[in-house]
Design a protein around this motif. Structure first.
Motif, PDB file in Angstrom:
ATOM      1  N   TYR A 183       0.905  -1.259  -0.078  1.00  0.00           N
ATOM      2  CA  TYR A 183       0.175  -0.022  -0.062  1.00  0.00           C
ATOM      3  C   TYR A 183       0.875   1.307  -0.192  1.00  0.00           C
ATOM      4  O   TYR A 183       0.382   2.244  -0.361  1.00  0.00           O
ATOM      5  CB  TYR A 183      -0.922  -0.081   1.139  1.00  0.00           C
ATOM      6  N   LEU A 184       2.354   1.085   0.414  1.00  0.00           N
ATOM      7  CA  LEU A 184       2.979   2.226   0.342  1.00  0.00           C
ATOM      8  C   LEU A 184       3.684   2.110  -0.770  1.00  0.00           C
ATOM      9  O   LEU A 184       4.893   1.470  -0.914  1.00  0.00           O
ATOM     10  CB  LEU A 184       3.902   2.290   1.674  1.00  0.00           C
ATOM     11  N   ILE A 185       3.374   3.001  -2.056  1.00  0.00           N
ATOM     12  CA  ILE A 185       4.273   2.468  -3.209  1.00  0.00           C
ATOM     13  C   ILE A 185       4.678   3.942  -3.847  1.00  0.00           C
ATOM     14  O   ILE A 185       4.733   5.057  -2.834  1.00  0.00           O
ATOM     15  CB  ILE A 185       3.226   1.939  -4.174  1.00  0.00           C
ATOM     16  N   LYS A 186       4.729   4.083  -4.997  1.00  0.00           N
ATOM     17  CA  LYS A 186       5.470   5.165  -5.701  1.00  0.00           C
ATOM     18  C   LYS A 186       4.258   6.211  -6.205  1.00  0.00           C
ATOM     19  O   LYS A 186       3.380   5.825  -6.913  1.00  0.00           O
ATOM     20  CB  LYS A 186       6.316   4.948  -6.725  1.00  0.00           C
ATOM     21  N   SER A 187       4.488   7.449  -6.085  1.00  0.00           N
ATOM     22  CA  SER A 187       3.351   8.355  -6.932  1.00  0.00           C
ATOM     23  C   SER A 187       3.588   8.443  -8.104  1.00  0.00           C
ATOM     24  O   SER A 187       4.809   8.564  -8.675  1.00  0.00           O
ATOM     25  CB  SER A 187       3.629   9.789  -6.206  1.00  0.00           C
TER      26      SER A 187
ATOM     27  N   PHE B  73       8.418  10.748  -0.571  1.00  0.00           N
ATOM     28  CA  PHE B  73       7.037  10.460  -0.201  1.00  0.00           C
ATOM     29  C   PHE B  73       6.688   9.070  -0.730  1.00  0.00           C
ATOM     30  O   PHE B  73       7.278   8.592  -1.779  1.00  0.00           O
ATOM     31  CB  PHE B  73       5.843  11.345  -0.732  1.00  0.00           C
ATOM     32  N   TYR B  74       5.648   8.229  -0.075  1.00  0.00           N
ATOM     33  CA  TYR B  74       4.875   7.282  -0.616  1.00  0.00           C
ATOM     34  C   TYR B  74       3.771   7.614  -1.215  1.00  0.00           C
ATOM     35  O   TYR B  74       3.282   9.069  -1.150  1.00  0.00           O
ATOM     36  CB  TYR B  74       4.608   6.082   0.396  1.00  0.00           C
ATOM     37  N   ALA B  75       3.049   6.758  -2.137  1.00  0.00           N
ATOM     38  CA  ALA B  75       1.663   7.263  -2.377  1.00  0.00           C
ATOM     39  C   ALA B  75       0.770   5.962  -2.158  1.00  0.00           C
ATOM     40  O   ALA B  75       1.357   4.830  -2.154  1.00  0.00           O
ATOM     41  CB  ALA B  75       1.725   7.557  -3.884  1.00  0.00           C
ATOM     42  N   LEU B  76      -0.277   6.149  -1.810  1.00  0.00           N
ATOM     43  CA  LEU B  76      -1.300   4.987  -1.690  1.00  0.00           C
ATOM     44  C   LEU B  76      -1.917   4.429  -3.082  1.00  0.00           C
ATOM     45  O   LEU B  76      -2.064   5.378  -4.305  1.00  0.00           O
ATOM     46  CB  LEU B  76      -2.394   5.276  -0.802  1.00  0.00           C
TER      47      LEU B  76
ATOM     48  N   ARG C 175      -7.597  -3.082  -1.303  1.00  0.00           N
ATOM     49  CA  ARG C 175      -8.269  -1.634  -1.324  1.00  0.00           C
ATOM     50  C   ARG C 175      -7.526  -0.578  -2.299  1.00  0.00           C
ATOM     51  O   ARG C 175      -6.293  -0.799  -2.455  1.00  0.00           O
ATOM     52  CB  ARG C 175      -8.054  -0.872   0.328  1.00  0.00           C
ATOM     53  N   CYS C 176      -8.177   0.424  -2.854  1.00  0.00           N
ATOM     54  CA  CYS C 176      -7.685   1.279  -3.762  1.00  0.00           C
ATOM     55  C   CYS C 176      -8.126   2.711  -3.454  1.00  0.00           C
ATOM     56  O   CYS C 176      -8.750   2.896  -2.960  1.00  0.00           O
ATOM     57  CB  CYS C 176      -8.215   1.119  -5.191  1.00  0.00           C
ATOM     58  N   PHE C 177      -7.131   3.620  -3.862  1.00  0.00           N
ATOM     59  CA  PHE C 177      -7.565   4.875  -3.437  1.00  0.00           C
ATOM     60  C   PHE C 177      -7.411   6.101  -4.169  1.00  0.00           C
ATOM     61  O   PHE C 177      -6.171   5.994  -5.274  1.00  0.00           O
ATOM     62  CB  PHE C 177      -6.133   5.396  -2.144  1.00  0.00           C
ATOM     63  N   ARG C 178      -8.140   6.900  -4.393  1.00  0.00           N
ATOM     64  CA  ARG C 178      -8.054   8.236  -5.515  1.00  0.00           C
ATOM     65  C   ARG C 178      -8.443   9.393  -4.835  1.00  0.00           C
ATOM     66  O   ARG C 178      -9.701   9.432  -4.408  1.00  0.00           O
ATOM     67  CB  ARG C 178      -9.009   7.863  -6.589  1.00  0.00           C
ATOM     68  N   ASP C 179      -7.622  10.228  -4.988  1.00  0.00           N
ATOM     69  CA  ASP C 179      -7.819  11.665  -4.399  1.00  0.00           C
ATOM     70  C   ASP C 179      -8.531  12.378  -5.340  1.00  0.00           C
ATOM     71  O   ASP C 179      -7.972  13.421  -5.901  1.00  0.00           O
ATOM     72  CB  ASP C 179      -6.687  12.304  -3.897  1.00  0.00           C
TER      73      ASP C 179
END
Lengths: 582, 582
Positions: free
Chosen positions: A166-170, A189-192, A216-220
């Motif tokens: 879950y801690l990946i690259k932006s 920074f990591y990215a979700l 789980r997936c994340f979108r801002d």
């Protein structure tokens, strides 16, 4: 021991047993000398009785209980004199001899009933109380079963569930990332993850062959009505497959889920070309529970002096069966409907094919009845039908007519909750042209393989190229989508080039993946389903929110725990970050 | 279609069939007129043959193949002349008539074999190649099965898996949170959960009764050798339970996992008081595969003029069976071992009980043989044994002797990989005193219920209070832990007060939970297992890293995708954040 049975367990075979139950006070009734209390837990409701004559102290104590108090009782199971056939425990009741209040409850801010009196806002704030209500409980149980059945099915077919980080690259491509500052590496920074896309592709390179993950997936993103900043995907990938292998496999999964969860047998899913979906339904996710396909009428209706049609790029209509008796008021309502900003049409032309064979329309002064009748012929309409026609620029007209078609489907009750019409939409375009930024975007994502094209063809006419991509659509809702992926470094580089990446950008963001392609990447492809969405569709619901235990509201906020929120100044200091109030 | 069979499928019954296989070139051998190639996929290895005489062009093409090239072959299954009984496909081979190279591979930076020649760093960078090796593949498959079996078992017992949010609220209690800036609410932050603790308690308040979730957890801690910033828990909670209900339930799960995954039948787990574990093993996670319990020797050995012992708070030893023949050199090694900074002892006293009944020790000038022999009596030692004694401040001495005991267990080969000794450690202290900050910390977490104490007792002597908490320990490794929770607002408030929270702090951080306790919270408790850890223990491995597909290194970095990393300036601007380089 808090209980010998749950509140849903007792049956006539338990009569004469002494039992201990624990649960919540659902309701209580005083009937003369008797007090009846319904005690509830997840498994059901059991009726308790207290007798004022035989045990006045206990009965008085029972009368003090309030809704949602947590109690433990000990008592004797007896046959009910007036049985309730609607409850599994309705043939028995428990004569209580011991009552312990485990925890008092304040009066809840809304009733814990299937139909509650609480508004949206108060129910979100007290979500833990809303979750006590049957509709939400049943949603979460269905969701659990959906996940269990998905795993069982895929495990049986040799899929391995592998957790990806879950801690990946932006990576700026696609939607906006949530980022996570690193304390050990200040300024980094990591990215979700928006999805585990690149990781599942790496797992194919690693030879895992059949991967899945409920993840789980994340979108801002700015949230629309039914979007959540975090959502759950059934994420799948397979090696050594072509499109048909994937469609067959996941059509199988879908059929299994419908059968095992709601006992619906689905027929084989038709395939529809993206271009046909757009042309016939104005949507890449057509609801095919009902007809009313688009008919294009430029040939018949242009050049007769009606300027709106004559100047339009597209004149297109739908034949609404049996609606020729729509009143003037109803037709005006429809015109108002399409003129709303959400639909954005300028107007709507209607043509009635009356039962007696006569024609009546809003454009009678421009067209002969024969001209209009020929439109019905094209649309396979018959006396009694109503033709609704829109015109203008192709895309926006199709979009508007799509909304109108769905509205007519609703009005005619053709979109039945318990009917399911799945289809595969295939051959999407590979690229979308972004007028504003004068660049291409990947319609699916940059890892999608073009459909049988060579690298040279990519150069010649990029916008004409089809992607080897597919969506699963049910009842107008996209449940999932995927593609055959690129597994060749040169083609992947070409794709990034088309998308406007410099070589350095491509390398710094996706160099690991392109590097992996050089060490024996197998042909592979996959699909991802929206789990929240699948659960909602199985229940015939439109919104996903009540299939998520603790959702965020439209402002991305959890009002129950009150987050996002301020943090301690030291936390920012440790991260070497400053809030920039300007 | 890329294949008719996998590379692990062919058996004598397939002889004479024409098959298509796809996979990776594992190795190739040219033997005169024949070329043999082993083709590999996740399922196995199949031998391919190419004949220089009958098909020289194809055979020449085969000879060009390199390790890890991805190929597709079509051919005829025949019986092997020299069978390989060590391979499931070893009775057959495929005479190839068609060969397609699907993707070439560069020469991998290390060999894809069970024992590779690649160092840690290069294997982390090319993790997707390392994951091709059998040991890692088997780890991930075991992990998958572990998750499947866990879900099956709990689902059968009416547990519901419910997903809780990953974007939650930062609470400074416990370890450090990873935080996620909110773009929609600048200056506000989400946090990633260290565990779903409060949410699972709310689900109990909601009446879900039996919850579980296999869930990612996040801790921004300075990483020790075997810690990961993100790790996976099997997280469970039950309502209307006492400690014994939880222990019985999850002892059942543990036994099921050992039986179904590695065919080991575990006996009932003994219970050990925390105080006994510390006294007898110097550890709250004792490895009880072997004895060598601590014996306290203050009474026998103090006041005989040996200053080191006389001034010590604790004199404590272990009896090492059969080690009286240790040489002077071996004993000096042990002394060096305990003096290392990681152990930190000042020294070690040894006493030999020779086979002939005589005594020899490093403190012969202070003690009579009778005195020393009486130590062996207390320790239940016998001729041939060796007593190792340490002395000093109680806690540090116990810690050091714990390390020495485990070392002696290793040296005597008493810690067998295929032997499993589980136990429950119970009755932990509720609070730990933090000398540095002059405050109490919750030993488990602030939601843990004290063990049968009243609120008044909490005031009188907080540090003496036991928690209703328990750990599951196997072979000296903590696999899981949990507690019965507080479900009463007043007690929870008292707990926060003991932990030094002001009323405002408690309310702003945990007001939602304390509020929930006022609306009918049932008695409840739970447990959480480290999934990565359980997988490692089932495999007899110490490190969890190779049970995680894409782990971070000790600096919290994924060197394959290179994260954490810099992000675009606009991303920070959108979040109204600035990197503060000072």
């Amino acid at each position: 021991m808090y209980r010998t049975h749950t509140c849903g367990a007792l049956r006539p075979k338990n009569i004469n047993e002494t039992v201990t139950l624990s649960g919540w006070v659902q309701k209580s009734r005083d009937l003369g000398g008797m007090t009846f209390i319904d005690i509830r837990d997840r498994y059901g409701i059991t009726q308790l009785t207290f007798n004022m004559e035989t045990n006045p102290v206990l009965c008085e104590k029972a009368r003090q209980l309030g809704r949602e108090d947590v109690v433990q009782v000990r008592g004797h199971v007896i046959e009910r004199s007036s049985k309730n056939p609607n409850m599994p425990t309705g043939e028995v009741e428990v004569t209580v001899s011991q009552l312990t209040v485990l925890n008092k409850s304040k009066l809840p801010p809304f009733t814990i009933e299937d139909e509650t009196d609480g508004g949206e806002e108060i129910r979100m704030k007290f979500r833990y109380l809303d979750l006590r209500r049957n509709p939400l409980k049943n949603n979460l149980i269905l969701r659990h079963k959906l996940a269990i059945e998905t795993r069982k099915y895929l495990d049986n077919l040799d899929f391995i569930e592998i957790e990806t980080p879950y801690l990946i690259k932006s990576t700026p491509e696609g939607a906006r990332d949530f980022i996570v500052p690193s304390r050990m590496h200040p300024g980094e920074f990591y990215a979700l993850p928006q999805s585990p896309q690149t990781f599942k592709q790496l797992l194919m390179v690693s030879g895992y062959d059949r991967y899945f993950q409920i993840v789980r997936c994340f979108r801002d993103e700015d949230l629309r009505a039914d979007r959540q900043p975090e959502f759950t995907q059934i994420d799948c990938e397979m090696s050594f497959v072509e499109r048909e292998d994937i469609l067959t496999m996941f059509e199988g999964l879908t059929k299994h889920l419908f059968k095992s969860l709601i006992n619906i047998t689905l027929d084989d899913f038709p395939h529809m070309l993206y271009d046909d979906a757009i042309r016939l339904y104005g949507s890449d996710k057509p609801d095919i529970r009902f007809g009313m396909q688009f008919v294009e009428l430029n040939q018949v209706l242009q050049n007769s002096g009606f300027k709106v049609f004559d100047e339009a790029e597209l004149v297109v209509g739908i034949n609404v069966p049996g609606a020729s008796n729509y009143s003037r008021k109803q037709l005006d309502q429809l015109i108002d409907f399409v003129k709303r900003p959400q639909v954005g049409a300028k107007g709507l032309v209607w043509v009635k094919y009356n039962e007696d064979g006569s024609i009546k329309s809003s454009v009678d002064k421009f067209y002969t009845p024969e001209q209009l009748k020929s439109c019905f012929e094209i649309a396979k309409g018959k006396p009694g039908d109503l033709l609704l026609i829109m015109a203008g620029e192709t895309n926006s007209t199709r979009n508007a007519l799509n909304v109108l078609r769905l509205e007519m489907g609703d009005r005619l009750e053709l979109r039945k909750k318990n009917e399911f019409a799945p289809l595969w939409v295939i051959d999407f375009p590979l690229l979308e042209w972004d007028e504003e930024h004068q660049r291409f975007h990947a319609m699916h994502h940059p890892f999608t393989s073009p459909s049988g094209n060579t690298i040279e063809e990519l150069n010649d006419n990029p916008s004409a190229i089809k992607a080897n991509a597919y969506d699963l659509v049910i009842n107008g809702i996209e449940l999932g989508g995927g593609s055959i992926r690129i597994h060749d470094r040169t083609l992947q580089e070409k794709m990034f080039e088309l998308l406007g990446f410099s070589q350095e950008e491509a390398e710094s963001q996706f160099g690991f993946l392109m590097g992996a392609f050089e060490y024996g990447a197998p042909p592979h492809g996959g699909i991802a389903f929206g789990l929240d969405r699948v659960a909602a569709v199985l229940s015939g619901e439109e919104s996903i929110r009540d299939f998520i235990a603790f959702p965020k509201n439209n402002a991305g906020r959890d009002v129950m725990i009150d987050t996002p929120s301020a943090i301690a100044e030291e936390q920012l200091t440790e991260l070497k970050l400053k809030h920039d109030k300007n």
